[in-house]
Write a protein that holds these residues in place. Sequence first.
Motif, short mmCIF file in Angstrom:
data_model
loop_
_atom_site.label_atom_id
_atom_site.label_comp_id
_atom_site.label_asym_id
_atom_site.label_seq_id
_atom_site.Cartn_x
_atom_site.Cartn_y
_atom_site.Cartn_z
N LEU A 180 1.05 -1.37 -0.09
CA LEU A 180 -0.17 -0.57 -0.20
C LEU A 180 0.99 1.25 0.02
N ASN A 181 2.30 1.17 0.06
CA ASN A 181 3.17 2.25 0.45
C ASN A 181 2.18 3.35 1.07
N PHE A 182 1.40 2.86 2.72
CA PHE A 182 1.44 2.92 3.67
C PHE A 182 1.73 2.42 4.73
N PRO A 183 1.76 2.95 6.08
CA PRO A 183 1.68 2.32 7.26
C PRO A 183 0.66 1.58 7.77
N VAL A 184 1.20 0.19 7.94
CA VAL A 184 0.36 -0.70 8.38
C VAL A 184 0.28 -1.07 9.93
N THR A 185 -1.15 -1.22 10.75
CA THR A 185 -1.39 -1.52 11.61
C THR A 185 -2.26 -2.44 12.18
N ILE A 186 -2.14 -3.60 13.28
CA ILE A 186 -2.68 -4.67 13.23
C ILE A 186 -3.46 -4.85 15.35
N PHE A 187 -4.24 -4.60 15.18
CA PHE A 187 -4.29 -4.48 16.63
C PHE A 187 -4.91 -6.28 16.59
N ILE A 188 -5.28 -6.95 17.67
CA ILE A 188 -5.78 -7.95 18.40
C ILE A 188 -7.08 -7.34 19.42
N GLU A 189 -8.32 -8.28 18.78
CA GLU A 189 -9.17 -7.80 19.86
C GLU A 189 -9.85 -9.54 20.15
N LYS A 190 -9.81 -9.50 21.55
CA LYS A 190 -9.81 -11.29 21.85
C LYS A 190 -10.56 -10.76 23.60
#
Length: 257
Positions: free
Chosen positions: A247-257
Amino acid sequence: MKKILVLCGFLFLTSCLIKKEQTGHEDDKGTLLKELKIPKTEQLKKVLPQSYNFTLAAEKGICSNKEVCLDYLYLQALYRKGLDQYLLDELNLKMYDDLLANSSLRFIKRTNDRQNLYQQTSTLSLSYIYLHNNIYIERLDRNTLSFLQNRIDNHKLDVDEKLIQVVKETYPDIIRVFPEENLPVKGLYSKDGKKTAWNNAVIFEIGHQSEFDEKGNYVSRENEMRKKSYLEKELIPRLEREFSEKLNFPVTIFIEK
């Protein structure tokens, strides 16, 4: 007598037409609610960060009272549907969702009552992965808003190349929080402070729940720790790197648990 009968007939016909028009509006609303996943107003007011500008939305004719309104939610939901589809195809999200579904670690899909707003309104049709960005639809120019509104008015709610192109060209500005900041800054996405991301990041979340037995005890605490370690140390760092490159963008992935 004839005049009275004619008048009664006219009033009856008018009443029928009004009822039909009201029914038609209700049917239209029902169709939109069915085909677009629309959050409740009170849900939208609780999301973080709160970068919505309903004064700007009112200036552009979306809402008249400088507060969130149904028209805003319709436009937002259609845009989100296009963005979901674009990211689904661009990043091959289903492959990674299937990876979790078929994992020997036994990732459990969250039940409907435990899903948060973002998972409930996702149109990705995936079990675990969904977009966590807020959609600030008021930042679109008037022509683009008119394009979306015309599709809603004509019940053209499917995702096609035109919608994908609009989303592709605009989403970096539409998902950005704190747009007044010239340099990237960290944004807070949860009240407990555990979910933070750059304000220009594309944000996903992986939602799953622990596995319990009939008595409410963990089936395996050790396996829950293995799942946590796999997500935090292996899968998420890899996906953040791969998605950012695509994507040429910063990507963040959260965890929902």
